[in-house]
Every structure is written in structure tokens, then in C-alpha cells.
Design an enzyme around this catalytic site. Structure first.
Site, PDB file in Angstrom:
ATOM      1  N   CYS A   1      10.611   0.842  22.941  1.00 48.32           N
ATOM      2  CA  CYS A   1      11.459   1.875  22.353  1.00 48.32           C
ATOM      3  C   CYS A   1      12.012   1.406  21.002  1.00 48.32           C
ATOM      4  O   CYS A   1      11.281   1.333  20.022  1.00 48.32           O
ATOM      5  CB  CYS A   1      12.564   2.259  23.335  1.00 48.32           C
TER       6      CYS A   1
ATOM      7  N   HIS B   1       9.418   3.703  28.023  1.00 45.92           N
ATOM      8  CA  HIS B   1      10.038   2.636  28.823  1.00 45.92           C
ATOM      9  C   HIS B   1       9.175   2.340  30.047  1.00 45.92           C
ATOM     10  O   HIS B   1       9.438   2.850  31.146  1.00 45.92           O
ATOM     11  CB  HIS B   1      11.442   3.041  29.247  1.00 45.92           C
TER      12      HIS B   1
ATOM     13  N   GLU C   1       9.098  -0.179  31.911  1.00 46.89           N
ATOM     14  CA  GLU C   1       9.812  -0.904  32.960  1.00 46.89           C
ATOM     15  C   GLU C   1      10.311   0.025  34.063  1.00 46.89           C
ATOM     16  O   GLU C   1      10.513  -0.398  35.210  1.00 46.89           O
ATOM     17  CB  GLU C   1      10.988  -1.691  32.374  1.00 46.89           C
TER      18      GLU C   1
END
EC number: 6.3.4.2
Length: 542
Positions: free
Chosen positions: A380, A514, A516
Site C-alpha cells: 500500500c 493488503h 496480509e
């Protein structure tokens, strides 16, 4: 019909209700049950989207664009079920819904009160959409006795009577502190917490007791006697080396057996815990070790990067490698040479963030990684700063910057106002609410064939979750690519850059999304697995 488990907490906050709920969900899944987890948050914010990460921790984002409590990340990681907007509600959203109804006249002129209107709204939320599940686990945020949690406690008390007999079970998580001066574990805090709960009309069926050492049988009997809980339902919850050891630890103590017994399910289906046993073995016996520097701006509170650290951990598990994290405040690099801090690390990760503070330090980190050929992962904001670095130092656009920091002559990163999502045109306005200017939730990206990132994903179209306001300006794409930066992933309409990389670098990847948020211990995200593998290769060179 779904059965309901309500998880409450007492004595102190931060005992791990989210992990306990997620672990119980995983154990019930292992027995073949369909499980849903939901979080009831007492704070007055509509959602955590505008809350400071240093106060609240990470904001977890779902596929459908909800900004939620970080515990939903634990739910996803332990159960593999993707959360949705309807899995998290706050007092703020409840009151907003109620006031909207009142203004529309839905209450037909009635005086709107906490009971029954607020409690009914809570109950409707808890019961809605559970037709496809065997168990619904509802975690109530905060601690018993908190004034803002009272409507939630009253609602779950009422639900035990509203539901068919035996369809609601209460699990209460407490602390049993060890007093060093006395050399004893003390039961009194748990007794007081349970008394507080009982005063609200809720009698716990299972006590889950956090402690830093074994709880003697005598203390368990004491808790059973004074808290009116069966002796077998006093479950010790000892500290473990990894949160992924929790399901097996709680199973050995009998948590899932006691919950099922409280529902009258006997005999219970036998659990299939092979994947969790294999995971525990992999955690205990790593074959290598790498050090990853996280260059961020909220490093004072590690919960601000909870999903990120877990995804790195998953990447390590995929490579049978222990990942050690070196936390570095990005502002340090605005005063000191990054080499002092980064020369001995095996990978550099620059995560998301908002605002100008620390941005120059992140740019220096990206430059160090590019020039020294150290594996770099920009997520990001970390991707955006890598693009600004390339613009300044490779494309010679000296004034390259982001409009997030104010007006600039070279808006390499700026606020995009229109783009396509599927067949729908989405629009944003700089004057809108902070949450309203976000690109939130799952979006599709198309990857360039033959690129590094396409090789990592092993596909040319991906869907990942976003949470950001600013985008890399596609108008600079050609000049940046001429300088060596590869835009390997783009939105389907070609307007929004989604990924960058360098063809001549061992591992340098930036992503606007993102990843994750979708990584799980039993299914590590491919980008994190690949990044840790590159760091492992780097460790052999350092």
C-alpha cells in the site's frame, strides 16, 4: 437450528478473548461443525476505520469492504472462513441504525429506550443470517462491568430465554494472577468477575482461566465451588509459545468437550486435528532463520500491524523458517543513514500508513533495498513510496511526491476520483467523509504474463483487499517504466496501478492492496511465502 456460544471477559482487558473464540471455532470445525464467529464491540465509533492504530490496533478489512475489529482477522486465520460486514457491529452502528429508524417513524411514536429497542437491535444482529451454521460464536468486547457493555450483556441474557432451551452457552474468560510476595495464584479476581456477571443475570457454563503457571486442583475446586461451575468446566488457559498452539492446548484441557457437553451433545464427534498437530510440529522445529525489518510509523504498538506480522509468520512456516522482526520507526532514516540499521537484515518490508510523517524515511528504505539488492516488499503506502523513490532517483522527477502531503507539482501519487469496479463506475470526493474516500474491500487485478508476481501467484488474475485513499498516478507510468520500474499488475480498466517490481532485482515487489489480510497459517499467502524464501536466500549471502 444454530446453537450460540457467548464469550465474555473479566478482570482485565487484553486476555485474549479473540484468540479464545477463534480457537474454539477451529476446534468445533475440526469436529465437522459449520461455525460462524461474530464480534460485538461496545465503543461508540460506527467502525474502527477512523480510529488511530496506536489506540485501537489494526483495522481489519473484509472482502465486502467492511472496516472491522482486528479480532475478525483471528477468526479468519483460525477457521479459514472469510468474514463479512455482518460479523462485526459496534454500539455506534447500533445507535445509528436505531436513530435512522426513529427518524423514519418505524417505532410508531414510541419512546425509544435501551430496553427494548437497543437490546432488540442487538438480538436481531446476533440471530440474523445463521441458517447455514451449526454454531455461532459471539465475542462481546470489553470487560464485564464496563458501562458501555451493559446493553450487550442484557441482550445475551435475554437470548438464553428467547432461544429454545439448551441453545445458548456462556464461556467466561478471566485472569488468575500469581502474587509473587505470597507465592500463590489468587482466585478472588475471578470470583468477583463471575459475581458481577451473575448480577447481570448470566451464569457462565464454562470458565476459561488465564494463568502463567499450572493451576492446582485445589484452586480449581475453589473456583468451581464459588463460581457455581462444574469442576470439569474450569479450564486452565496457560501461556503458549505461539497463538497457533492455542487450539491444541485448549483441546487438551477439554474446552471443546465442555462446551459440547453444556449443549447436551454426547457423544460428540471425534475431532480431526491433524493439520493443527502438523502446524505445531513445524513451529517447534524450524530449519532456518531470517530477520525482516519492518519500517513503519506505528511500531510503538505491534497490534497496529497484527495481520502483517502473522502473514510473515505464515511465510516462515511455509519455508520451515523462523522469522525474526526488527521493528524500525521510519522517521529514524530521515536523520540517520539507513545502512546502519538495514545492512544485516535479510528483507525489508514497508507497510501501509496514512499521512506525511515518516514518509521520507520509507522512501530511503526503498532506495536502500533497490540499490543494495535486498528483498523489498512494499504494501500500500510502501508501494507508493517506492514509486516516488523511483520517480525521483531513476526517472529524475525531482519534485515527485503525493498529494496526500499537500499540493505538489509532480503528483506521482494522488487521489483518484473515478474507476471501474466490475461493470460499475465508482466515484470518490476529496471532501467526503474519511471512510467515504477509501477504496475498500476486494478488487480484481490483472497481472502481466511473465512477470515475477504472476509467477508467484501462478495466475494472471487475482482478487485482493484494499484500504487506501491515494493511488499511483497512471499518467507517470510510461516515464517510470522507461527508467526500469515494471507495472506488472493493473486494474481491469487499466486506470489503477496495482503492483510494481524490478526485473533486475532479486526480489522487489510493491502492491497497492493488503495481501496480509488473506494469509492463514494453514494457507500462507504466496507473496509472503515468496518474500521469506527470498530473504532466506539473502541470509546465505550476508
Amino acid at each position: 437450528m444454530a446453537r450460540y456460544v457467548f464469550i465474555t471477559g473479566g478482570v482485565v482487558s487484553s486476555l485474549g478473548k479473540g484468540i479464545a473464540s477463534a480457537a474454539l471455532g477451529a476446534l468445533l470445525q475440526a469436529r465437522g461443525y459449520r461455525v460462524r464467529l461474530r464480534k460485538l464491540d461496545p465503543y461508540l465509533n460506527v467502525d474502527p476505520g477512523t480510529m488511530s492504530p496506536t489506540q485501537h490496533g489494526e483495522v481489519f478489512v473484509t472482502d465486502d469492504g467492511a472496516e472491522t475489529d482486528l479480532d475478525l482477522g483471528h477468526y479468519e486465520r483460525f477457521t479459514g472462513r472469510s468474514a463479512v460486514q455482518a460479523d462485526n457491529i459496534t454500539t455506534g452502528r447500533l445507535y445509528k441504525n436505531i436513530l435512522d429508524k426513529e427518524r423514519r417513524g418505524d417505532y410508531l411514536g414510541a419512546t425509544v429506550q435501551v430496553i427494548p429497542h437497543v437490546t432488540n437491535e442487538i438480538k436481531e444482529f446476533v440471530l440474523d443470517g445463521n441458517e447455514d451454521y451449526d454454531f455461532v460464536l459471539c465475542e462481546i468486547g470489553g470487560t464485564v462491568g464496563d458501562i458501555e457493555a451493559m446493553p450487550f450483556m442484557e441482550a445475551i441474557r435475554q437470548l438464553a430465554n428467547d432461544l429454545p432451551r439448551g441453545n445458548a452457552v456462556y464461556v467466561h474468560l478471566t485472569l488468575m494472577p500469581f502474587i509473587a510476595a505470597a507465592g500463590e495464584l489468587k482466585t478472588k479476581p475471578t470470583q468477583h468477575s463471575v459475581k458481577e456477571l451473575q448480577a447481570l443475570g448470566i451464569a457462565p457454563d464454562v470458565l476459561l482461566v488465564r494463568a502463567d503457571r499450572e493451576i492446582p486442583e485445589e484452586e480449581r475446586r475453589k473456583l468451581s465451588l464459588f463460581c457455581n461451575v462444574r469442576p470439569s468446566a474450569v479450564i486452565q488457559a496457560l501461556d503458549v509459545a505461539s497463538i497457533y498452539d492455542v487450539p491444541m492446548a485448549y483441546h487438551r484441557e477439554g474446552l471443546d468437550d465442555e462446551v459440547l457437553a453444556a449443549f447436551g451433545i454426547d457423544p460428540a464427534p471425534k475431532p480431526r486435528l491433524g493439520p493443527w498437530e502438523d502446524l505445531a510440529e513445524r513451529i517447534r522445529k524450524p530449519e532456518g532463520e531470517v530477520t525482516i525489518a519492518i519500517v513503519g510509523k506505528y511500531t510503538g504498538l505491534k497490534d497496529a500491524y497484527k495481520s502483517l506480522t502473522e502473514a510473515l509468520y505464515h511465510g516462515g512456516l511455509a519455508n520451515h523458517t523462523r522469522v525474526r522482526i526488527d521493528w524500525i520507526e521510519s522517521e529514524v532514516f530521515e536523520k540517520e543513514d539507513p545502512a546502519y540499521w538495514l545492512e544485516k537484515v535479510h528483507g525489508i518490508l514497508v507497510p501501509g500508513g496514512f499521512g506525511e510523517r515518516g514518509s521520507e524515511g520509507k522512501i530511503h528504505a526503498a532506495q536502500f533495498a533497490r540499490e543494495r539488492k535486498v528483498p523489498y516488499f512494499g504494501i500500500c503506502f510502501g508501494m507508493q513510496m517506492a514509486v516516488v523513490e523511483a520517480a525521483r532517483n531513476l526517472a529524475k522527477i525531482e519534485k515527485a511526491s503525493s498529494t496526500e502531503f499537500g499540493p505538489t507539482e509532480e503528483p506521482v501519487v494522488g487521489l483518484m476520483t473515478e474507476w471501474l469496479r466490475g461493470n460499475m463506475l465508482e466515484k470518490r470526493s476529496s471532501s467526503g467523509d474519511l471512510g467515504g474516500t477509501m477504496r475498500l474491500g476486494a478488487y480484481t487485478a490483472r497481472l502481466e504474463e511473465g512477470s515475477r508476481i504472476a509467477g508467484i501467484y501462478e495466475k494472471l488474475e487475482i482478487s485482493e483487499r484494499h484500504r487506501h485513499r491515494y493511488e499511483v498516478n497512471v499518467g507517470y507510468k510510461e516515464r517510470l517504466e522507461e527508467s526500469g520500474l515494471v507495472f506488472a499488475g493493473m486494474s481491469p480498466d487499466g486506470v489503477l496501478p496495482e503492483t510494481i517490481e524490478y526485473a533486475d532485482h532479486p526480489w522487489f515487489v510493491g502492491v497497492q492492496f493488503h495481501p496480509e489480510l488473506k494469509s492463514r497459517p494453514l494457507e500462507p499467502h504466496p507473496l509472503f511465502s515468496s518474500f521469506v524464501a527470498a530473504a532466506l536466500e539473502q541470509s546465505r549471502l550476508v
